[in-house]
Design a protein around this motif. Structure first.
Motif, PDB file in Angstrom:
ATOM      1  N   ARG A  37       0.819  -1.218   0.000  1.00 12.39           N
ATOM      2  CA  ARG A  37       0.000   0.000   0.000  1.00 12.39           C
ATOM      3  C   ARG A  37       0.848   1.261   0.000  1.00 12.39           C
ATOM      4  N   GLN A  38       1.970   1.194  -0.736  1.00 14.14           N
ATOM      5  CA  GLN A  38       2.891   2.339  -0.704  1.00 14.14           C
ATOM      6  C   GLN A  38       2.271   3.603  -1.279  1.00 14.14           C
ATOM      7  N   ARG A  41      -3.239   6.696   1.655  1.00 17.09           N
ATOM      8  CA  ARG A  41      -3.729   7.851   2.404  1.00 17.09           C
ATOM      9  C   ARG A  41      -2.732   8.510   3.332  1.00 17.09           C
ATOM     10  N   TYR A  46      -1.588  12.010  -2.334  1.00 14.55           N
ATOM     11  CA  TYR A  46      -2.629  11.024  -2.673  1.00 14.55           C
ATOM     12  C   TYR A  46      -3.992  11.553  -2.231  1.00 14.55           C
ATOM     13  N   ARG A  50      -7.449  12.184  -4.247  1.00 12.93           N
ATOM     14  CA  ARG A  50      -8.694  11.538  -3.811  1.00 12.93           C
ATOM     15  C   ARG A  50      -9.792  12.541  -3.478  1.00 12.93           C
ATOM     16  N   SER A  85      -4.484  -0.114  -7.650  1.00 12.17           N
ATOM     17  CA  SER A  85      -5.757  -0.757  -7.984  1.00 12.17           C
ATOM     18  C   SER A  85      -6.307  -1.353  -6.708  1.00 12.17           C
ATOM     19  N   ASP A  86      -7.225  -2.271  -6.813  1.00 12.19           N
ATOM     20  CA  ASP A  86      -7.726  -2.980  -5.637  1.00 12.19           C
ATOM     21  C   ASP A  86      -8.099  -4.389  -6.049  1.00 12.19           C
TER      22      ASP A  86
HETATM   23  O1  CP3 Z   1      -0.182  -1.846  -2.433  1.00 10.58           O
HETATM   24  C1  CP3 Z   1      -0.531  -0.890  -3.157  1.00 10.58           C
HETATM   25  O2  CP3 Z   1      -0.090   0.269  -2.999  1.00 10.58           O
HETATM   26  C2  CP3 Z   1      -1.468  -1.169  -4.317  1.00 10.58           C
HETATM   27  C3  CP3 Z   1      -2.831  -0.846  -4.090  1.00 10.58           C
HETATM   28  C4  CP3 Z   1      -3.704  -1.762  -3.244  1.00 10.58           C
HETATM   29  C5  CP3 Z   1      -4.872  -1.272  -2.605  1.00 10.58           C
HETATM   30  N1  CP3 Z   1      -5.520  -2.343  -2.047  1.00 10.58           N
HETATM   31  C6  CP3 Z   1      -5.291   0.137  -2.593  1.00 10.58           C
HETATM   32  C7  CP3 Z   1      -6.276   0.584  -1.592  1.00 10.58           C
HETATM   33  C8  CP3 Z   1      -3.642  -3.145  -2.999  1.00 10.58           C
HETATM   34  C9  CP3 Z   1      -2.569  -4.137  -3.400  1.00 10.58           C
HETATM   35  C10 CP3 Z   1      -4.806  -3.493  -2.256  1.00 10.58           C
HETATM   36  C11 CP3 Z   1      -5.099  -4.894  -1.851  1.00 10.58           C
HETATM   37  C12 CP3 Z   1      -6.309  -5.185  -1.082  1.00 10.58           C
HETATM   38  N2  CP3 Z   1      -7.497  -4.521  -1.135  1.00 10.58           N
HETATM   39  C13 CP3 Z   1      -6.451  -6.275  -0.185  1.00 10.58           C
HETATM   40  C14 CP3 Z   1      -5.402  -7.311   0.131  1.00 10.58           C
HETATM   41  C15 CP3 Z   1      -4.403  -6.808   1.111  1.00 10.58           C
HETATM   42  C16 CP3 Z   1      -4.917  -6.563   2.478  1.00 10.58           C
HETATM   43  O3  CP3 Z   1      -4.988  -5.391   2.867  1.00 10.58           O
HETATM   44  O4  CP3 Z   1      -5.263  -7.539   3.171  1.00 10.58           O
HETATM   45  C17 CP3 Z   1      -7.750  -6.223   0.332  1.00 10.58           C
HETATM   46  C18 CP3 Z   1      -8.337  -7.170   1.342  1.00 10.58           C
HETATM   47  C19 CP3 Z   1      -8.405  -5.117  -0.278  1.00 10.58           C
HETATM   48  C20 CP3 Z   1      -9.799  -4.643  -0.077  1.00 10.58           C
HETATM   49  C21 CP3 Z   1      -9.797  -3.305   0.522  1.00 10.58           C
HETATM   50  N3  CP3 Z   1      -9.548  -2.126  -0.165  1.00 10.58           N
HETATM   51  C22 CP3 Z   1     -10.073  -2.966   1.867  1.00 10.58           C
HETATM   52  C23 CP3 Z   1     -10.400  -3.944   2.958  1.00 10.58           C
HETATM   53  C24 CP3 Z   1      -9.980  -1.580   1.969  1.00 10.58           C
HETATM   54  C25 CP3 Z   1     -10.318  -0.743   3.173  1.00 10.58           C
HETATM   55  C26 CP3 Z   1      -9.221  -0.757   4.165  1.00 10.58           C
HETATM   56  C27 CP3 Z   1      -8.595   0.589   4.237  1.00 10.58           C
HETATM   57  O5  CP3 Z   1      -7.375   0.635   4.419  1.00 10.58           O
HETATM   58  O6  CP3 Z   1      -9.324   1.585   4.152  1.00 10.58           O
HETATM   59  C28 CP3 Z   1      -9.616  -1.073   0.703  1.00 10.58           C
HETATM   60  C29 CP3 Z   1      -9.379   0.338   0.364  1.00 10.58           C
HETATM   61  C30 CP3 Z   1      -8.086   0.698  -0.294  1.00 10.58           C
HETATM   62  N4  CP3 Z   1      -7.411  -0.064  -1.190  1.00 10.58           N
HETATM   63  C31 CP3 Z   1      -7.392   1.918  -0.105  1.00 10.58           C
HETATM   64  C32 CP3 Z   1      -6.250   1.858  -0.914  1.00 10.58           C
HETATM   65  C33 CP3 Z   1      -5.196   2.919  -1.093  1.00 10.58           C
HETATM   66  C34 CP3 Z   1      -7.838   3.088   0.771  1.00 10.58           C
HETATM   67  C35 CP3 Z   1      -9.113   3.650   0.250  1.00 10.58           C
HETATM   68  C36 CP3 Z   1      -9.096   5.111  -0.134  1.00 10.58           C
HETATM   69  O7  CP3 Z   1      -8.119   5.631  -0.708  1.00 10.58           O
HETATM   70  O8  CP3 Z   1     -10.112   5.754   0.089  1.00 10.58           O
END
Ligand code: CP3
Length: 348
Positions: A37-38, A41, A46, A50, A85-86
């Motif tokens: 998640r480099q 937020r 970033y 957003r 991405s996600d």
């Molecule tokens: O690593 C990276 O920088 C690449 C981007 C990335 C995101 N999500 C961006 C993101 C990656 C590789 C993920 C993977 C992901 N997403 C997983 C597997 C890893 C893990 O955390 O266990 C899962 C389960 C998700 C689903 C997901 N997306 C959740 C549960 C959440 C909410 C948790 C949170 O931190 O708020 C997200 C949101 C999300 N995905 C954000 C980002 C930058 C934050 C949302 C925002 O910017 O508003």
């Protein structure tokens, strides 16, 4: 928009291939590092993007996606970029509505309750190559824009993780609803996992064709299936299976090049893995909360970490995604200190 010219597949030569060498167990001058998640937020730049674009708009617009992917690389001396991405773009591609709710996380409008819902919620004719084209365009654009600075990582959620979200409708501590499916709707569950597996393989293959130089899979179930099909072109494959302490042996004995460890894996477990699987590259596993420590303490923890993992077959990372309130100065300190300490060890 991304013109055809930019999308041509002749990519600039790679100037930093440390992470690829670490995956192959080759000699390196310093330990490579990237951070889960480099892009996110904890970075004001970033948050600024957003404030103007929804989460999935960022994912769907290659130019913005590329910009956000590169943001952390402007601040830190990272050895890999990961495409922004996600994992939930896959259920979206299959026809399910997923929204990102501020301060809560992803929410499905209509989660799967019973197997009959699969027919109405999922369109089995959807093709990963078509539905997720915006991801491939973003990867190609980002690979060009990186100009060979470091490799670009593509990723996907693994089948069980995605199935669990599709049933739970949001993150879950217990996955009880999804696990109930495994026990009560055995055949339908198998069938859904199988379908997701095929879709994900296509998705990963397309990412590599678009320019991804490594792949990370989040989670572990059904990974055997993914690999037995041998359809993924040869780029290093990282498995990051959170909470999989009970399955580390299995993960290290399947055909992954890199096994990512979460921050709960102990020094003793790491030493055992190192002895048993000298050719597996390990990735991890600093507690994201360690970034709240003083730099003095942080340096001690980093030293310990490198001592335990060693410098060969090792990619430094956090043991889970970075938190939104992470201290940016300490992120920089983490990256620089991994490089400095490992360089010294390798030189002597
Ligand atoms: O690593 C990276 O920088 C690449 C981007 C990335 C995101 N999500 C961006 C993101 C990656 C590789 C993920 C993977 C992901 N997403 C997983 C597997 C890893 C893990 O955390 O266990 C899962 C389960 C998700 C689903 C997901 N997306 C959740 C549960 C959440 C909410 C948790 C949170 O931190 O708020 C997200 C949101 C999300 N995905 C954000 C980002 C930058 C934050 C949302 C925002 O910017 O508003």
């Amino acid at each position: 928009s991304t013109g055809d010219e930019q999308l041509q597949k002749e990519f600039p030569p790679l100037k930093n291939n440390l992470i690829l060498r670490a995956c192959r167990g080759e000699k390196i001058e310093r330990v490579p590092i990237w951070i889960m998640r480099q892009a996110g937020r904890y970075l004001p730049e970033y948050l600024s993007i957003r404030s103007q674009h929804s989460f999935f708009d960022v994912c769907r617009t290659p130019s913005i996606c590329c910009e956000v992917t590169l943001q952390p690389l402007r601040r830190f001396d990272l050895d890999a970029a990961i495409i922004f991405s996600d994992i939930l773009v896959v259920p979206q591609a299959l026809g399910m509505q997923v929204d990102m709710i501020a301060k809560e996380g992803p929410r499905f409008a209509h989660p799967l309750n019973v197997p009959a819902d699969i027919k109405t919620s999922i369109d089995r004719n959807k093709k990963a190559s078509i539905e997720l084209k915006y991801v491939y365009d973003a990867i190609t654009l980002t690979r060009h824009t990186l100009d060979g600075r470091c490799p670009l990582i593509g990723f996907s959620g693994a089948p069980w993780t995605l199935m669990s979200y599709m049933i739970e409708g949001k993150g879950s501590e217990t996955h009880a609803k999804a696990k109930k499916w495994l026990y009560t709707y055995v055949e339908d569950s198998h069938d859904l996992l199988q379908f997701l597996t095929h879709f994900i393989i296509d998705y990963l293959v397309e990412q590599v064709c678009a320019g991804a130089q490594l792949l990370q899979l989040f989670e572990s179930h059904c990974v055997r299936d993914l690999l037995s099909r041998r359809q993924i072109p040869h780029v290093p494959l990282i498995i990051f299976a959170k909470d999989a302490h009970y399955a580390l042996d299995e993960l290290c004995s399947s055909s992954f090049d890199v096994v990512g460890l979460d921050w709960t894996i102990t020094r003793k477990q790491i030493r055992t893995l190192r002895e048993k699987y000298p050719n597996i590259t390990l990735q991890g596993n600093l507690d994201p909360c360690a970034l709240y420590a003083s730099q003095n303490d942080l340096e001690k923890m980093i030293k310990q970490m490198i001592e335990i993992f060693g410098t060969k077959n090792y990619i430094a990372n956090l043991g889970h995604g970075i938190y939104p309130d992470a201290n940016i100065d300490n992120v920089k300190y983490f990256v620089d200190t991994i490089h400095r300490i490992s360089k010294d060890i390798i030189k002597n």
